[in-house]
Design a protein around this motif. Structure first.
Motif, PDB file in Angstrom:
ATOM      1  N   ASP A   1     -26.549 -76.373  26.838  1.00 38.30           N
ATOM      2  CA  ASP A   1     -25.378 -77.105  25.888  1.00 38.30           C
ATOM      3  C   ASP A   1     -25.690 -78.247  25.092  1.00 38.30           C
ATOM      4  OD1 ASP A   1     -25.695 -79.046  27.785  1.00 38.30           O
ATOM      5  OD2 ASP A   1     -23.720 -78.709  28.716  1.00 38.30           O
ATOM      6  N   LYS A   2     -27.170 -78.603  25.215  1.00 35.62           N
ATOM      7  CA  LYS A   2     -27.643 -79.685  24.305  1.00 35.62           C
ATOM      8  C   LYS A   2     -26.972 -81.056  24.648  1.00 35.62           C
ATOM      9  CE  LYS A   2     -28.906 -76.710  20.607  1.00 35.62           C
ATOM     10  NZ  LYS A   2     -28.830 -76.239  19.163  1.00 35.62           N
ATOM     11  N   SER A   3     -26.261 -81.218  26.099  1.00 37.40           N
ATOM     12  CA  SER A   3     -25.891 -82.476  26.000  1.00 37.40           C
ATOM     13  C   SER A   3     -26.824 -83.338  26.975  1.00 37.40           C
ATOM     14  CB  SER A   3     -24.425 -82.170  27.084  1.00 37.40           C
ATOM     15  OG  SER A   3     -24.756 -81.800  28.302  1.00 37.40           O
ATOM     16  N   GLN A   4     -28.011 -82.588  27.686  1.00 38.04           N
ATOM     17  CA  GLN A   4     -29.016 -83.357  28.195  1.00 38.04           C
ATOM     18  C   GLN A   4     -30.295 -83.134  27.661  1.00 38.04           C
ATOM     19  OE1 GLN A   4     -27.340 -82.013  32.339  1.00 38.04           O
ATOM     20  NE2 GLN A   4     -28.765 -83.787  32.697  1.00 38.04           N
ATOM     21  N   GLU A   5     -30.988 -84.161  27.495  1.00 38.02           N
ATOM     22  CA  GLU A   5     -32.487 -83.912  27.213  1.00 38.02           C
ATOM     23  C   GLU A   5     -33.386 -84.908  27.746  1.00 38.02           C
ATOM     24  OE1 GLU A   5     -32.778 -84.415  22.634  1.00 38.02           O
ATOM     25  OE2 GLU A   5     -30.631 -83.747  22.414  1.00 38.02           O
ATOM     26  N   PHE A   6     -34.619 -84.402  28.047  1.00 41.69           N
ATOM     27  CA  PHE A   6     -35.529 -85.052  28.913  1.00 41.69           C
ATOM     28  C   PHE A   6     -37.008 -85.013  28.273  1.00 41.69           C
ATOM     29  CE2 PHE A   6     -38.399 -84.972  32.882  1.00 41.69           C
ATOM     30  CZ  PHE A   6     -38.163 -86.298  33.376  1.00 41.69           C
ATOM     31  N   THR A   7     -37.558 -86.024  28.042  1.00 43.29           N
ATOM     32  CA  THR A   7     -38.961 -86.155  27.792  1.00 43.29           C
ATOM     33  C   THR A   7     -39.828 -86.871  28.734  1.00 43.29           C
ATOM     34  OG1 THR A   7     -38.179 -86.396  25.384  1.00 43.29           O
ATOM     35  CG2 THR A   7     -40.208 -87.223  25.789  1.00 43.29           C
ATOM     36  N   LEU A   8     -40.815 -86.207  28.731  1.00 47.02           N
ATOM     37  CA  LEU A   8     -41.965 -87.089  29.793  1.00 47.02           C
ATOM     38  C   LEU A   8     -43.313 -87.077  28.953  1.00 47.02           C
ATOM     39  CD1 LEU A   8     -42.602 -85.943  33.572  1.00 47.02           C
ATOM     40  CD2 LEU A   8     -44.611 -86.143  31.848  1.00 47.02           C
ATOM     41  N   LYS A   9     -43.713 -88.201  28.707  1.00 47.27           N
ATOM     42  CA  LYS A   9     -44.821 -88.756  28.118  1.00 47.27           C
ATOM     43  C   LYS A   9     -45.921 -89.056  29.024  1.00 47.27           C
ATOM     44  CE  LYS A   9     -46.383 -91.732  24.202  1.00 47.27           C
ATOM     45  NZ  LYS A   9     -45.978 -92.872  23.519  1.00 47.27           N
TER      46      LYS A   9
ATOM     47  N   ASN B   1     -32.879 -83.077  38.153  1.00 47.49           N
ATOM     48  CA  ASN B   1     -33.354 -82.699  39.048  1.00 47.49           C
ATOM     49  C   ASN B   1     -34.591 -81.593  39.152  1.00 47.49           C
ATOM     50  OD1 ASN B   1     -31.807 -84.179  40.651  1.00 47.49           O
ATOM     51  ND2 ASN B   1     -30.242 -82.822  40.889  1.00 47.49           N
ATOM     52  N   LYS B   2     -34.316 -80.728  38.141  1.00 42.86           N
ATOM     53  CA  LYS B   2     -35.429 -79.709  37.897  1.00 42.86           C
ATOM     54  C   LYS B   2     -35.338 -79.166  36.676  1.00 42.86           C
ATOM     55  CE  LYS B   2     -37.653 -75.603  40.026  1.00 42.86           C
ATOM     56  NZ  LYS B   2     -37.839 -74.726  41.070  1.00 42.86           N
ATOM     57  N   CYS B   3     -36.420 -78.941  35.987  1.00 42.14           N
ATOM     58  CA  CYS B   3     -36.514 -78.246  34.516  1.00 42.14           C
ATOM     59  C   CYS B   3     -37.930 -77.765  34.230  1.00 42.14           C
ATOM     60  CB  CYS B   3     -35.910 -79.249  33.673  1.00 42.14           C
ATOM     61  SG  CYS B   3     -36.726 -81.059  33.342  1.00 42.14           S
ATOM     62  N   ILE B   4     -38.005 -77.097  33.074  1.00 41.23           N
ATOM     63  CA  ILE B   4     -39.344 -76.749  32.705  1.00 41.23           C
ATOM     64  C   ILE B   4     -39.577 -77.408  31.246  1.00 41.23           C
ATOM     65  CG2 ILE B   4     -40.876 -74.794  32.105  1.00 41.23           C
ATOM     66  CD1 ILE B   4     -39.481 -73.287  34.179  1.00 41.23           C
ATOM     67  N   LEU B   5     -40.341 -78.087  31.175  1.00 35.84           N
ATOM     68  CA  LEU B   5     -40.461 -78.655  29.596  1.00 35.84           C
ATOM     69  C   LEU B   5     -41.628 -77.924  28.933  1.00 35.84           C
ATOM     70  CD1 LEU B   5     -40.055 -80.973  32.018  1.00 35.84           C
ATOM     71  CD2 LEU B   5     -40.079 -82.508  30.082  1.00 35.84           C
TER      72      LEU B   5
ATOM     73  N   PRO C   1     -52.014 -89.744  24.546  1.00 41.70           N
ATOM     74  CA  PRO C   1     -50.888 -89.125  25.240  1.00 41.70           C
ATOM     75  C   PRO C   1     -50.204 -87.533  24.963  1.00 41.70           C
ATOM     76  CG  PRO C   1     -50.005 -90.525  23.600  1.00 41.70           C
ATOM     77  CD  PRO C   1     -51.503 -90.794  23.431  1.00 41.70           C
ATOM     78  N   GLU C   2     -49.717 -86.994  25.911  1.00 37.21           N
ATOM     79  CA  GLU C   2     -48.955 -85.707  25.866  1.00 37.21           C
ATOM     80  C   GLU C   2     -47.603 -85.885  25.844  1.00 37.21           C
ATOM     81  OE1 GLU C   2     -52.384 -82.373  27.322  1.00 37.21           O
ATOM     82  OE2 GLU C   2     -50.350 -82.861  28.442  1.00 37.21           O
ATOM     83  N   VAL C   3     -46.667 -85.215  24.940  1.00 36.14           N
ATOM     84  CA  VAL C   3     -45.389 -85.264  25.119  1.00 36.14           C
ATOM     85  C   VAL C   3     -44.663 -84.139  25.385  1.00 36.14           C
ATOM     86  CG1 VAL C   3     -43.364 -85.933  23.963  1.00 36.14           C
ATOM     87  CG2 VAL C   3     -45.208 -87.235  23.544  1.00 36.14           C
ATOM     88  N   TRP C   4     -44.030 -84.045  26.587  1.00 39.81           N
ATOM     89  CA  TRP C   4     -43.183 -82.670  26.882  1.00 39.81           C
ATOM     90  C   TRP C   4     -41.907 -82.963  26.854  1.00 39.81           C
ATOM     91  CZ3 TRP C   4     -46.121 -78.345  28.697  1.00 39.81           C
ATOM     92  CH2 TRP C   4     -47.813 -78.755  28.856  1.00 39.81           C
ATOM     93  N   ARG C   5     -41.124 -81.718  26.130  1.00 38.79           N
ATOM     94  CA  ARG C   5     -39.643 -81.932  26.131  1.00 38.79           C
ATOM     95  C   ARG C   5     -38.862 -80.559  26.811  1.00 38.79           C
ATOM     96  NH1 ARG C   5     -38.321 -85.871  22.348  1.00 38.79           N
ATOM     97  NH2 ARG C   5     -39.968 -86.708  21.247  1.00 38.79           N
ATOM     98  N   TRP C   6     -37.420 -81.081  27.151  1.00 39.80           N
ATOM     99  CA  TRP C   6     -36.568 -80.126  27.700  1.00 39.80           C
ATOM    100  C   TRP C   6     -35.179 -80.505  27.090  1.00 39.80           C
ATOM    101  CZ3 TRP C   6     -32.470 -81.360  31.234  1.00 39.80           C
ATOM    102  CH2 TRP C   6     -31.729 -80.446  31.258  1.00 39.80           C
ATOM    103  N   LYS C   7     -34.536 -79.662  26.737  1.00 39.48           N
ATOM    104  CA  LYS C   7     -33.017 -79.495  26.495  1.00 39.48           C
ATOM    105  C   LYS C   7     -32.243 -78.600  27.014  1.00 39.48           C
ATOM    106  CE  LYS C   7     -32.292 -80.642  22.331  1.00 39.48           C
ATOM    107  NZ  LYS C   7     -31.775 -80.649  20.812  1.00 39.48           N
ATOM    108  N   SER C   8     -30.989 -79.252  27.618  1.00 38.50           N
ATOM    109  CA  SER C   8     -30.276 -78.180  28.279  1.00 38.50           C
ATOM    110  C   SER C   8     -29.554 -77.297  27.348  1.00 38.50           C
ATOM    111  CB  SER C   8     -29.104 -79.034  29.065  1.00 38.50           C
ATOM    112  OG  SER C   8     -28.160 -79.819  28.182  1.00 38.50           O
TER     113      SER C   8
END
Length: 302
Positions: free
Chosen positions: A50-58, A142-146, A41-48
């Motif tokens: 202000d660091k209040s939101q985080e998003f991981t896609l595996k 809704n939209k981000c770059i990981l 598996p590959e893991v991709w991450r994004w953080k806002s």
């Protein structure tokens, strides 16, 4: 002469076709060889910001036609976790040749309806866009770059962690599956953690590392103390802040002279159920307390 001419024509044809194939492979995430070249598996991450939101896609499975993945969305500094700590696919997408991207359905782990997502990948970034918002509760951006996460060696225990099942496998039966299912820290890792906690007397018999909170710099450990009595503590450490201890909580205790003992289950949603169990009848147990490990590492009673 005719034979040589035909051979030359065949060779030229092969060279031309190889160049054409190579140019296709150099496109954004060429789906021609994706399953052979990418190590999953590959893991991709994004953080806002202000660091209040985080998003991981595996990404769990990827073929020339389809993509299967699982996301974890942390919202409002961990107050909401749209995650499943077990492997559970919630993104299914098909490759769209015209857009050179994967487009498909996703569902949140709050049992939302189906939404539509757009996923485009190159070597350095993964673009995530929600094309259709799902009905119900969800916390994916809704939209981000990981950015792609470096491969890590995983020597952690997957959740849920039921201490009674651990005792059956590793203490009462001592089966060959013990170290595989419940790996404890090796000597180097053990000493490193002991130094952080600053334990000088009464060191634990063993230390376990739990699967970390997604998109977090928090390490979670279980300390297992043995002696005339046995006890267990859960400790959270921020490995990005000079290895600072965030929380430490007692979650298990047993004294043979007493009628009952405390045991626990750490669930996939990072909640901890503590039970009082009868020594005489292990089926006789009652839930006594409940805690939750927040995304910031704080252990809070609920």
């Amino acid at each position: 002469m005719i034979y040589r001419f035909l051979v030359l024509v065949c060779l030229l044809g092969s060279i031309i076709s190889c160049k054409g194939h190579e140019s296709k492979e150099n496109k954004v995430v060429s789906n021609a060889t994706v399953s052979n070249e990418r190590k999953l598996p590959e893991v991709w991450r994004w953080k806002s910001e202000d660091k209040s939101q985080e998003f991981t896609l595996k990404i769990l499975k990827m073929t020339k036609d389809s993509l299967f993945a699982q996301y974890c969305a942390v919202y409002n500094n961990g107050q909401k976790l749209d995650c499943d700590f077990e492997e559970n696919i919630n993104i299914k997408a098909a490759f769209n040749k015209s857009q050179e991207a994967y487009i498909g359905n996703f569902q949140s782990f709050f049992n939302s309806g189906k939404g539509t997502c757009f996923i485009k990948i190159n070597d350095n970034a993964l673009i995530w866009t929600i094309l259709k918002i799902p009905n119900g509760e969800y916390y994916a951006p809704n939209k981000c770059i990981l950015k792609k996460e470096k491969e890590l060696v995983n020597n952690s225990i997957n959740l849920p962690f039921d201490y009674e099942k651990y005792k059956q496998v590793c203490i009462q039966s001592n089966t060959i599956d013990c170290q595989k299912r419940y790996p404890s820290l090796n000597k180097t890792e053990y000493n490193k953690v002991i130094k952080i906690i600053d334990i000088k007397e009464g060191a634990p018999e063993s230390i376990f590392s739990l699967k970390p909170i997604p998109q977090s710099n928090i390490n979670i450990y279980i300390f297992n103390f043995e002696g005339d009595s046995s006890s267990q503590e859960i400790v959270t450490i921020n490995n990005n802040n000079n290895n600072k201890v965030i929380s430490r909580q007692s979650i298990g205790y047993a004294m043979p002279e007493e009628d009952t003992y405390d045991s626990f289950i750490i669930n996939s949603d990072m909640t901890i159920d503590i039970y009082k169990i009868s020594f005489a009848d292990k089926l006789n147990k009652k839930k006594s307390e409940k805690y939750k490990i927040l995304a910031n590492g704080t252990i809070s009673k609920i």
